[in-house]
Design a protein around this motif. Structure first.
Motif, PDB file in Angstrom:
ATOM      1  N   GLN A 190       0.838  -1.204   0.000  1.00 60.72           N
ATOM      2  CA  GLN A 190       0.000   0.000   0.000  1.00 60.72           C
ATOM      3  C   GLN A 190       0.867   1.246   0.000  1.00 60.72           C
ATOM      4  OE1 GLN A 190      -2.095   0.804   3.628  1.00 60.72           O
ATOM      5  NE2 GLN A 190      -3.490   2.275   2.704  1.00 60.72           N
ATOM      6  N   PHE A 191       0.499   2.187  -0.863  1.00 58.92           N
ATOM      7  CA  PHE A 191       1.186   3.480  -0.914  1.00 58.92           C
ATOM      8  C   PHE A 191       0.289   4.531  -0.290  1.00 58.92           C
ATOM      9  CE2 PHE A 191       3.126   1.076  -4.348  1.00 58.92           C
ATOM     10  CZ  PHE A 191       4.472   1.336  -4.149  1.00 58.92           C
ATOM     11  N   GLY A 192       0.757   5.161   0.798  1.00 60.53           N
ATOM     12  CA  GLY A 192       0.072   6.272   1.418  1.00 60.53           C
ATOM     13  C   GLY A 192       0.925   7.525   1.318  1.00 60.53           C
ATOM     14  N   SER A 193       0.376   8.655   1.731  1.00 57.35           N
ATOM     15  CA  SER A 193       1.118   9.915   1.601  1.00 57.35           C
ATOM     16  C   SER A 193       2.463   9.870   2.322  1.00 57.35           C
ATOM     17  CB  SER A 193       0.274  11.063   2.170  1.00 57.35           C
ATOM     18  OG  SER A 193      -0.929  11.198   1.452  1.00 57.35           O
ATOM     19  N   GLY A 194       2.475   9.285   3.526  1.00 53.86           N
ATOM     20  CA  GLY A 194       3.710   9.291   4.310  1.00 53.86           C
ATOM     21  C   GLY A 194       4.258   7.932   4.637  1.00 53.86           C
ATOM     22  N   HIS A 195       3.789   6.891   3.933  1.00 56.18           N
ATOM     23  CA  HIS A 195       4.256   5.559   4.281  1.00 56.18           C
ATOM     24  C   HIS A 195       4.092   4.583   3.119  1.00 56.18           C
ATOM     25  CE1 HIS A 195      -0.053   4.833   4.690  1.00 56.18           C
ATOM     26  NE2 HIS A 195       0.225   3.559   4.560  1.00 56.18           N
ATOM     27  N   ILE A 196       4.781   3.464   3.236  1.00 52.33           N
ATOM     28  CA  ILE A 196       4.593   2.303   2.370  1.00 52.33           C
ATOM     29  C   ILE A 196       4.405   1.109   3.297  1.00 52.33           C
ATOM     30  CG2 ILE A 196       5.598   0.819   0.602  1.00 52.33           C
ATOM     31  CD1 ILE A 196       7.378   3.331  -0.107  1.00 52.33           C
ATOM     32  N   ALA A 197       3.299   0.416   3.147  1.00 51.44           N
ATOM     33  CA  ALA A 197       2.991  -0.720   4.015  1.00 51.44           C
ATOM     34  C   ALA A 197       2.979  -1.999   3.204  1.00 51.44           C
ATOM     35  CB  ALA A 197       1.634  -0.525   4.692  1.00 51.44           C
ATOM     36  N   GLY A 198       3.353  -3.096   3.849  1.00 48.84           N
ATOM     37  CA  GLY A 198       3.333  -4.392   3.196  1.00 48.84           C
ATOM     38  C   GLY A 198       2.870  -5.469   4.148  1.00 48.84           C
ATOM     39  N   ARG A 257       7.198   1.239   6.207  1.00 51.02           N
ATOM     40  CA  ARG A 257       8.306   2.172   6.022  1.00 51.02           C
ATOM     41  C   ARG A 257       7.760   3.594   5.957  1.00 51.02           C
ATOM     42  NH1 ARG A 257      12.660   3.020   1.020  1.00 51.02           N
ATOM     43  NH2 ARG A 257      13.960   4.469   2.208  1.00 51.02           N
ATOM     44  N   ARG A 258       8.311   4.455   6.805  1.00 51.93           N
ATOM     45  CA  ARG A 258       7.974   5.877   6.720  1.00 51.93           C
ATOM     46  C   ARG A 258       8.679   6.474   5.510  1.00 51.93           C
ATOM     47  NH1 ARG A 258       6.082   8.442  11.479  1.00 51.93           N
ATOM     48  NH2 ARG A 258       5.836   7.002  13.232  1.00 51.93           N
ATOM     49  N   PHE A 259       7.908   7.056   4.625  1.00 50.13           N
ATOM     50  CA  PHE A 259       8.494   7.677   3.440  1.00 50.13           C
ATOM     51  C   PHE A 259       7.498   8.687   2.898  1.00 50.13           C
ATOM     52  CE2 PHE A 259       9.539   8.078  -1.055  1.00 50.13           C
ATOM     53  CZ  PHE A 259      10.921   8.198  -1.012  1.00 50.13           C
ATOM     54  N   ASP A 260       7.985   9.870   2.534  1.00 44.59           N
ATOM     55  CA  ASP A 260       7.125  10.919   2.005  1.00 44.59           C
ATOM     56  C   ASP A 260       6.865  10.640   0.528  1.00 44.59           C
ATOM     57  OD1 ASP A 260       5.671  13.148   1.458  1.00 44.59           O
ATOM     58  OD2 ASP A 260       7.165  14.589   2.165  1.00 44.59           O
ATOM     59  N   VAL A 261       5.909   9.729   0.283  1.00 39.92           N
ATOM     60  CA  VAL A 261       5.608   9.312  -1.085  1.00 39.92           C
ATOM     61  C   VAL A 261       5.105  10.486  -1.916  1.00 39.92           C
ATOM     62  CG1 VAL A 261       4.195   7.750  -2.492  1.00 39.92           C
ATOM     63  CG2 VAL A 261       5.111   6.973  -0.295  1.00 39.92           C
ATOM     64  N   ALA A 262       4.375  11.404  -1.270  1.00 36.01           N
ATOM     65  CA  ALA A 262       3.783  12.525  -1.996  1.00 36.01           C
ATOM     66  C   ALA A 262       4.808  13.585  -2.405  1.00 36.01           C
ATOM     67  CB  ALA A 262       2.690  13.176  -1.147  1.00 36.01           C
ATOM     68  N   LEU A 287      -6.916  21.917  14.511  1.00 37.65           N
ATOM     69  CA  LEU A 287      -5.772  21.022  14.711  1.00 37.65           C
ATOM     70  C   LEU A 287      -4.823  21.138  13.539  1.00 37.65           C
ATOM     71  CD1 LEU A 287      -7.667  17.784  15.858  1.00 37.65           C
ATOM     72  CD2 LEU A 287      -6.384  19.350  17.319  1.00 37.65           C
ATOM     73  N   ALA A 288      -3.550  20.891  13.795  1.00 38.28           N
ATOM     74  CA  ALA A 288      -2.577  20.832  12.713  1.00 38.28           C
ATOM     75  C   ALA A 288      -2.633  19.441  12.096  1.00 38.28           C
ATOM     76  CB  ALA A 288      -1.172  21.114  13.247  1.00 38.28           C
ATOM     77  N   ASP A 289      -2.811  19.384  10.781  1.00 44.03           N
ATOM     78  CA  ASP A 289      -2.835  18.085  10.101  1.00 44.03           C
ATOM     79  C   ASP A 289      -1.430  17.753   9.652  1.00 44.03           C
ATOM     80  OD1 ASP A 289      -3.790  15.749   8.791  1.00 44.03           O
ATOM     81  OD2 ASP A 289      -3.697  16.841   6.892  1.00 44.03           O
ATOM     82  N   ALA A 290      -0.854  16.753  10.315  1.00 50.61           N
ATOM     83  CA  ALA A 290       0.520  16.373   9.986  1.00 50.61           C
ATOM     84  C   ALA A 290       0.581  15.443   8.783  1.00 50.61           C
ATOM     85  CB  ALA A 290       1.175  15.686  11.194  1.00 50.61           C
ATOM     86  N   GLY A 291      -0.582  15.067   8.253  1.00 47.94           N
ATOM     87  CA  GLY A 291      -0.598  14.170   7.111  1.00 47.94           C
ATOM     88  C   GLY A 291      -0.167  12.757   7.460  1.00 47.94           C
ATOM     89  N   VAL A 292      -0.231  12.387   8.736  1.00 46.28           N
ATOM     90  CA  VAL A 292       0.195  11.058   9.173  1.00 46.28           C
ATOM     91  C   VAL A 292      -1.023  10.151   9.271  1.00 46.28           C
ATOM     92  CG1 VAL A 292       1.306   9.736  11.001  1.00 46.28           C
ATOM     93  CG2 VAL A 292       2.129  12.027  10.436  1.00 46.28           C
ATOM     94  N   THR A 293      -0.995   9.029   8.567  1.00 45.25           N
ATOM     95  CA  THR A 293      -2.123   8.118   8.581  1.00 45.25           C
ATOM     96  C   THR A 293      -2.176   7.339   9.884  1.00 45.25           C
ATOM     97  OG1 THR A 293      -0.905   6.269   7.629  1.00 45.25           O
ATOM     98  CG2 THR A 293      -1.871   7.850   6.095  1.00 45.25           C
ATOM     99  N   ARG A 294      -3.299   6.638  10.088  1.00 44.88           N
ATOM    100  CA  ARG A 294      -3.486   5.866  11.316  1.00 44.88           C
ATOM    101  C   ARG A 294      -2.501   4.712  11.427  1.00 44.88           C
ATOM    102  NH1 ARG A 294      -8.933   3.616  12.324  1.00 44.88           N
ATOM    103  NH2 ARG A 294      -8.888   3.073  10.124  1.00 44.88           N
ATOM    104  N   LEU A 295      -2.002   4.216  10.313  1.00 42.24           N
ATOM    105  CA  LEU A 295      -0.992   3.156  10.377  1.00 42.24           C
ATOM    106  C   LEU A 295       0.254   3.626  11.105  1.00 42.24           C
ATOM    107  CD1 LEU A 295      -1.025   1.303   6.931  1.00 42.24           C
ATOM    108  CD2 LEU A 295      -1.290   0.276   9.183  1.00 42.24           C
ATOM    109  N   LEU A 296       0.553   4.914  10.996  1.00 39.45           N
ATOM    110  CA  LEU A 296       1.725   5.469  11.661  1.00 39.45           C
ATOM    111  C   LEU A 296       1.375   6.071  13.021  1.00 39.45           C
ATOM    112  CD1 LEU A 296       3.388   7.285   8.630  1.00 39.45           C
ATOM    113  CD2 LEU A 296       4.127   5.152   9.669  1.00 39.45           C
TER     114      LEU A 296
END
Length: 380
Positions: free
Chosen positions: A84-92, A107-112, A268-277
Motif C-alpha cells: 500500500q502506498f500512502g502519503s507518508g508511508h509504504i505498508a506491506g 516504512r515511513r516515506f514521504d511518497v507525496a 488542529l494541525a494536520d501532519a498528514g500522518v495516517t493511522r498506520l503510523l
C-alpha cells in the motif's frame, strides 16, 4: 462446455465453497454443488495435492462411523503479498490463503513529495523483506496486490493525495520486482477503498453491503468481489458555492469530511500522518474529550457526508453501509451524527477492521484470484 472448461468450472466451484463456508465436508460439497461424491473427492484431492486445500480430519468427539473430513483453505500453502502506498508511508503484508497475516512491514516515506517512480522505488526494501520472510518459511508467493489512495482506470492510477496522474503503477511495481530478481509474478492494482471493501467481505461481512471510507480518500465500493463499481465520493460536490478543491471543482465532500479539512475545522494541525503510523485518529480523541472545535468539525463533516449519501441512497438503494477507514476511526459519535442526518431506512455500521484494511485487501485480491481460478495456479 467442453470437458476442460467443465473441470475448471467445477474445481473453482468447490474451491469457492470451501473458502466461503470452511470447514466443510466432502458430503456437504456434493450436496451444494450437485456433483457426485466421487467427483468431489477427485477435485478435493487435486486441491489438497496443490496445497490449496487442507483436510483437518474428523471433528473431535464425532460419533463412530465413517469420518467426515473438515476442509479449509490450506494455511501452509501459497501466500499473497499486499503493498500500500500512502502519503507518508509504504505498508506491506503477507497473508496465507485463510487471510491470516504472517508478516507486516511499514516504512515511513514521504511518497507525496516526489514522483511516482521514486515512491515505488522506495518500496523495494519492503518487498525484499517480505519475500525473504516467505522464502524462509518455504512459501510460494501467488502474486502481489497493490492498494493506492486514488482511482484506477484502464490500468492507470490517479491519486490526488500523492500527486499522481495517469501512472502505470503495475508496470512500476513489476519493474521493482524484476530489480529484486523476482520474475513471473502478477501484480494486481486497485484503489484503497475497493481493497478495504474486499477485506471487509473476506472478514465475513455480507456481500450486498456498501463500503464507505478510506484512509487517504473518501470512496464508495461494494463488498461483493464480483462487482466492479468503485467511486471517489470525496470529489462529489455537496455545496453549490462551496470551497474550491484541488481537483478543480468546488464544494467537494473532501473539503468538509477529508482529513485535512476536518483537522482545520477543529483547529488542529494536520501532519498528514495516517493511522498506520499514528495509531488512533487524533480528532476522535478530541471528540471523546468533548472539545468544542472537534465537535463542530464532526458535525460539519457528518452533515456533508449525509448529503452526499442522499444520491447514493436514491440510486443504489443500499440496505447497509459500512463506515470504514478514517471515518470508522471517528467512532460512534460520527456514525450517530450521519445516521441522525439520514433518518431511518438505512443501516450504518462501523467497520471492525483496523487501519491495515486496505493493504490486507490488496493481498486479498490475490487470494480471491486463486480461489476464482485454482487451476491457473495449479497449471502455472
Amino acid at each position: 462446455m467442453d470437458a476442460q472448461a467443465m473441470r475448471r468450472h467445477n474445481v473453482a466451484l468447490v474451491m469457492e465453497l470451501i473458502a466461503r463456508d470452511a470447514p466443510v465436508s466432502r458430503v456437504e460439497l456434493a450436496r451444494r454443488t450437485g456433483l457426485t461424491k466421487a467427483t468431489v473427492s477427485s477435485l478435493v484431492a487435486e486441491l489438497t495435492g496443490a496445497e490449496l486445500v487442507r483436510d483437518l480430519g474428523p471433528e473431535p468427539g464425532r460419533a463412530p462411523g465413517r469420518p467426515a473430513g473438515r476442509l479449509v483453505l490450506d494455511p501452509y500453502g501459497p501466500v499473497a503479498l499486499g503493498l500500500q502506498f500512502g502519503s507518508g508511508h509504504i505498508a506491506g503484508v503477507i497473508l496465507d490463503l485463510s487471510g491470516r497475516p504472517l508478516a507486516r512491514r511499514l516504512r515511513r516515506f514521504d511518497v507525496a513529495a516526489g514522483g511516482a517512480p521514486d515512491g515505488v522505488r522506495a518500496a523495494r526494501p519492503v518487498l525484499r523483506q517480505l519475500f525473504d520472510e516467505a522464502t524462509t518459511a518455504g512459501r510460494l508467493v501467488a502474486g502481489v496486490g497493490v492498494a493506492v489512495g486514488g482511482t484506477v482506470s484502464h490500468g492507470l492510477v490517479s491519486a490526488l493525495p500523492l500527486g499522481w496522474h495517469g501512472v502505470d503503477l503495475r508496470g512500476l511495481v513489476a519493474a521493482e520486482l524484476r530489480a529484486l530478481d523476482l520474475h513471473g509474478l502478477d501484480v494486481l492494482v486497485a484503489g484503497e477503498v475497493a481493497c478495504a471493501a474486499l477485506a471487509e467481505y473476506q472478514a465475513g461481512a455480507a456481500r450486498d453491503w456498501l463500503y464507505l471510507g478510506g484512509e487517504e480518500v473518501i470512496g464508495l465500493a461494494p463488498l461483493n468481489p464480483a462487482a466492479s463499481l468503485a467511486g471517489d465520493l470525496g470529489h462529489v460536490p455537496v455545496r453549490r458555492r462551496g470551497e474550491p478543491c484541488p481537483c478543480g471543482g468546488r464544494g467537494c465532500l473532501d473539503r468538509y469530511a477529508g482529513r485535512p479539512a476536518m483537522a482545520a475545522a477543529a483547529g488542529l494541525a494536520d501532519a498528514g500522518v495516517t493511522r498506520l503510523l499514528a495509531g488512533e485518529e487524533p480528532l476522535a480523541v478530541r471528540v471523546r474529550e468533548q472539545d468544542p472545535g472537534a465537535l463542530r468539525a464532526l458535525h460539519r463533516a457528518s452533515e456533508a457526508l449525509a448529503d452526499a449519501l442522499i444520491g447514493v441512497r436514491a440510486l443504489l438503494a443500499p440496505e447497509t453501509i459500512v463506515l470504514g477507514g478514517r471515518l470508522a476511526g471517528l467512532g460512534e459519535a460520527f456514525r450517530h451524527a450521519v445516521v441522525g442526518r439520514l433518518g431511518s431506512g438505512l443501516t450504518v455500521r462501523l467497520s471492525r477492521l483496523g487501519p491495515d484494511a486496505a493493504v490486507r485487501g490488496a493481498a486479498g485480491r490475490v487470494i480471491a484470484r486463486v480461489v476464482a481460478d485454482p487451476l491457473a495456479w495449479i497449471e502455472g
